[in-house]
Design a protein around this motif. Structure first.
Motif, PDB file in Angstrom:
ATOM      1  N   TYR A  21      44.806  50.837  41.608  1.00 13.47           N
ATOM      2  CA  TYR A  21      46.302  51.225  40.665  1.00 13.47           C
ATOM      3  C   TYR A  21      46.364  50.444  39.447  1.00 13.47           C
ATOM      4  O   TYR A  21      45.903  49.488  38.986  1.00 13.47           O
ATOM      5  N   VAL A  22      46.892  51.444  38.520  1.00 12.24           N
ATOM      6  CA  VAL A  22      47.137  50.951  37.084  1.00 12.24           C
ATOM      7  C   VAL A  22      48.636  50.597  37.276  1.00 12.24           C
ATOM      8  O   VAL A  22      49.369  51.537  36.727  1.00 12.24           O
ATOM      9  N   ARG A  23      48.986  49.369  37.031  1.00 14.30           N
ATOM     10  CA  ARG A  23      50.328  48.879  37.213  1.00 14.30           C
ATOM     11  C   ARG A  23      51.017  48.945  35.663  1.00 14.30           C
ATOM     12  O   ARG A  23      52.176  48.966  35.640  1.00 14.30           O
ATOM     13  N   ALA A  24      50.319  48.309  34.783  1.00 15.47           N
ATOM     14  CA  ALA A  24      50.769  48.143  33.230  1.00 15.47           C
ATOM     15  C   ALA A  24      49.848  48.318  32.454  1.00 15.47           C
ATOM     16  O   ALA A  24      48.757  47.997  32.797  1.00 15.47           O
ATOM     17  N   VAL A  25      50.396  48.423  31.255  1.00 13.78           N
ATOM     18  CA  VAL A  25      49.561  48.605  30.127  1.00 13.78           C
ATOM     19  C   VAL A  25      50.299  48.000  28.786  1.00 13.78           C
ATOM     20  O   VAL A  25      51.343  48.294  28.529  1.00 13.78           O
ATOM     21  N   THR A  26      49.427  46.951  28.175  1.00 21.08           N
ATOM     22  CA  THR A  26      49.685  46.698  26.971  1.00 21.08           C
ATOM     23  C   THR A  26      49.001  46.793  25.691  1.00 21.08           C
ATOM     24  O   THR A  26      47.610  46.206  25.738  1.00 21.08           O
ATOM     25  N   PHE A  27      49.549  47.693  24.981  1.00 21.41           N
ATOM     26  CA  PHE A  27      48.616  48.073  23.568  1.00 21.41           C
ATOM     27  C   PHE A  27      48.646  46.957  22.881  1.00 21.41           C
ATOM     28  O   PHE A  27      49.774  46.467  22.203  1.00 21.41           O
ATOM     29  N   LEU A  71      45.349  45.684  26.909  1.00 23.89           N
ATOM     30  CA  LEU A  71      45.382  44.915  28.333  1.00 23.89           C
ATOM     31  C   LEU A  71      45.726  46.157  29.295  1.00 23.89           C
ATOM     32  O   LEU A  71      46.710  46.797  28.993  1.00 23.89           O
ATOM     33  N   ILE A  72      45.090  46.091  30.545  1.00 25.57           N
ATOM     34  CA  ILE A  72      45.379  46.784  31.402  1.00 25.57           C
ATOM     35  C   ILE A  72      45.612  45.978  32.651  1.00 25.57           C
ATOM     36  O   ILE A  72      44.821  45.090  32.857  1.00 25.57           O
ATOM     37  N   GLU A  73      46.712  46.154  33.562  1.00 22.60           N
ATOM     38  CA  GLU A  73      47.012  45.348  34.678  1.00 22.60           C
ATOM     39  C   GLU A  73      46.444  46.199  35.719  1.00 22.60           C
ATOM     40  O   GLU A  73      47.126  47.565  36.125  1.00 22.60           O
ATOM     41  N   LEU A  74      45.546  45.866  36.655  1.00 25.29           N
ATOM     42  CA  LEU A  74      44.854  46.549  37.714  1.00 25.29           C
ATOM     43  C   LEU A  74      45.325  45.960  39.134  1.00 25.29           C
ATOM     44  O   LEU A  74      45.443  44.709  39.346  1.00 25.29           O
ATOM     45  N   ARG A 117      51.735  38.195  24.600  1.00 25.68           N
ATOM     46  CA  ARG A 117      52.959  39.131  24.895  1.00 25.68           C
ATOM     47  C   ARG A 117      53.022  39.840  26.101  1.00 25.68           C
ATOM     48  O   ARG A 117      53.954  40.100  26.771  1.00 25.68           O
ATOM     49  N   TYR A 118      51.931  40.048  26.969  1.00 29.36           N
ATOM     50  CA  TYR A 118      51.922  40.658  28.127  1.00 29.36           C
ATOM     51  C   TYR A 118      52.808  39.647  29.211  1.00 29.36           C
ATOM     52  O   TYR A 118      53.787  40.161  29.988  1.00 29.36           O
ATOM     53  N   VAL A 149      44.307  42.032  39.075  1.00 27.77           N
ATOM     54  CA  VAL A 149      43.397  41.457  37.604  1.00 27.77           C
ATOM     55  C   VAL A 149      44.066  41.969  36.498  1.00 27.77           C
ATOM     56  O   VAL A 149      45.051  43.038  36.405  1.00 27.77           O
ATOM     57  N   LEU A 150      44.040  41.219  35.316  1.00 29.04           N
ATOM     58  CA  LEU A 150      44.063  41.782  34.114  1.00 29.04           C
ATOM     59  C   LEU A 150      42.718  42.056  33.317  1.00 29.04           C
ATOM     60  O   LEU A 150      41.830  41.090  33.479  1.00 29.04           O
ATOM     61  N   PHE A 151      42.805  43.208  32.547  1.00 25.20           N
ATOM     62  CA  PHE A 151      41.538  43.509  32.081  1.00 25.20           C
ATOM     63  C   PHE A 151      41.932  43.950  30.620  1.00 25.20           C
ATOM     64  O   PHE A 151      42.578  44.785  30.292  1.00 25.20           O
ATOM     65  N   LEU A 152      41.219  43.168  29.619  1.00 23.62           N
ATOM     66  CA  LEU A 152      41.283  43.366  28.277  1.00 23.62           C
ATOM     67  C   LEU A 152      39.889  43.745  27.733  1.00 23.62           C
ATOM     68  O   LEU A 152      39.071  43.237  28.030  1.00 23.62           O
TER      69      LEU A 152
END
Length: 344
Positions: free
Chosen positions: A179-185, A326-329, A213-214, A300-303
Motif C-alpha cells: 500500500y502507498v500510505r504517503a507521498v512527500t514531493f 519520498l514514498i511511504e509503503l 520534512r516527512y 518502509v520509506l523509499f526515496l
C-alpha cells in the motif's frame, strides 16, 4: 489529507503489479535472482544503445502488465521518464502502447516522482490503473553526460555506475499490499557541487531535506520503519546523507541505498555504486515491493534522488541541483497497523 509537503492517503492505493528488467552487470550483482528478466546482450540486437534502452523499458512494462493480468488498454496513463534528452527512451517505448503517456524528467528521482503522481491519481478517483516507470542505460548515459565509452576515459572513485535496466509498477485504488500510505514531493536544493563525477554529493542535501520534512509533517520516527531506502546516492552520497541527518539530530540506523544494493562494490568495478533512473526503479520493483507483499517488511520509506543538470549546463560551469521524492509503503493498511500496536 495534506500536512506540509506530505500527502497522506486515507484510503491508500495499491501497487498491484510490478516488474524489473536488468542487463549483464545487474545479472552479476546481489539482486540478480530477484529480477523478472535479465538480458545478457545490453544492446538488445539494436544498432544504438538508446534504442536498446527503449527495449528494456518495453519488456518491463509488458512484464508488469502480464503479472497484473492486464492489457495495455486498461491503463489510464503511464508516468515515465529516463535520462536521455527529452525522455526519448520512454517516449519511443510508448509508441508501441496505445495509452496516455505523461513524460517526466526528475533524473534519477523519476521513479518516485512517477510513482507518487500515479498514486495521487488513482487515490483521487481520477484513474483506475496508472503505471509508473523509469529506465536508464550505462552506455547511453555515459555518451550523453560524460565521455563515450570509445574514449576509454578513467572513472574517478566518486563516480557511479548507471544501471542498465527498467522498473515499472502499476497502481490501483485497491488490490492488497503493498500500500502507498504517503507521498512527500521534494524541493530543488543546490549546494554548489559542480563535479559531474560526484552525483552523490549533489543529491545528498535534497535527500536530507525531504526526509526531515516527512518526519516533521507526520510525527513519525525512523524506528517505525523496517528500512529507509534512498535511490541513487552510492557510497559517497550515503556517507554525506547520514552525516547531515546526524547533525540535524536524526541519526538513521536503518538506512539502505539502492545504489549499494544492486551491485557488489567489492566484486564489481562500479566505483561508488549504482545510479541512474533505472537504479531505484529496479530495486523498488524487484526487492522492496516483493518484500512488502510477502510480509518480510512491514513499513518502509523509499526515496529516489535526482541530479538535475543537463549535458549543456555542466559544460557552462553551472552547479548541480538535486531533488528527492519520498514514498511511504506498507504491507498493512493504517487501521491494521494500529490494531497491531504500531503507529498510525
Amino acid at each position: 489529507m495534506r500536512k506540509g509537503d506530505t500527502i497522506l492517503f486515507e484510503a491508500p492505493p495499491s501497487a498491484v503489479a510490478y516488474a524489473a528488467v536488468g542487463g549483464k552487470k545487474e545479472a552479476e550483482g546481489p539482486l540478480a535472482d530477484a529480477f523478472d528478466m535479465l538480458i545478457a546482450d545490453t544492446q538488445c540486437g539494436e544498432n544504438t544503445w538508446e534504442k536498446a534502452e527503449s527495449d528494456f523499458a518495453r519488456y518491463c512494462l509488458e512484464t508488469a502488465l502480464k503479472k497484473g493480468r492486464l492489457q495495455a488498454d486498461a491503463l489510464d496513463a503511464v508516468f515515465a521518464g529516463d535520462l536521455q534528452c527529452q525522455c526519448t527512451a520512454s517516449a519511443y517505448t510508448m509508441r508501441g502502447f496505445d495509452t496516455p503517456y505523461l513524460g517526466l524528467y526528475g533524473a534519477c528521482s523519476t521513479m518516485a516522482e512517477g510513482f507518487g503522481l500515479a498514486a495521487c491519481m488513482v487515490a483521487g478517483g481520477h484513474m483506475q490503473y496508472a503505471a509508473a516507470m523509469s529506465s536508464s542505460h550505462f552506455c547511453a548515459a555515459e555518451r550523453q553526460f560524460r565521455t563515450p565509452l570509445d574514449y576509454g576515459g578513467k572513472r574517478t572513485p566518486t563516480a557511479q555506475w548507471t544501471v542498465t535496466g527498467a522498473g515499472a509498477s502499476i497502481l490501483a485504488p485497491a488490490g492488497g499490499p503493498p500500500y502507498v500510505r504517503a507521498v512527500t514531493f521534494g524541493r530543488v536544493r543546490d549546494y554548489n557541487v559542480t563535479d559531474i563525477n560526484n552525483m552523490g554529493a549533489a543529491m545528498a542535501p535534497a535527500a536530507c531535506e525531504t526526509i526531515l520534512r516527512y518526519f516533521a509533517d507526520t510525527g513519525e520516527k525512523p524506528e517505525h520503519f523496517d528500512a529507509i531506502f534512498t535511490g541513487d546516492l552510492g557510497f559517497v552520497g550515503r556517507t554525506l546523507l547520514l552525516q547531515l541527518l546526524k547533525e540535524e539530530g536524526l541519526p538513521l540506523e536503518n538506512h539502505q541505498d539502492c545504489g549499494l544494493l544492486v551491485y557488489d562494490r567489492d566484486a564489481q568495478n562500479v566505483q561508488a555504486g549504482g545510479s541512474g533512473a533505472g537504479c531505484s526503479a529496479t530495486v523498488l520493483c524487484c526487492h522492496v515491493l516483493p518484500a512488502l507483499r510477502e510480509g518480510r517488511m512491514k513499513r518502509v520509506l523509499f526515496l529516489s534522488t535526482g541530479a538535475l543538470m543537463s549535458q549543456t549546463t555542466f559544460l557552462q560551469g553551472e552547479s548541480i541541483p538535486g531533488v528527492a521524492h519520498l514514498i511511504e509503503l506498507s504491507s498493512e493498511l493504517p487501521e491494521e497497523t494500529e490494531k497491531g500496536g504500531g503507529v498510525r
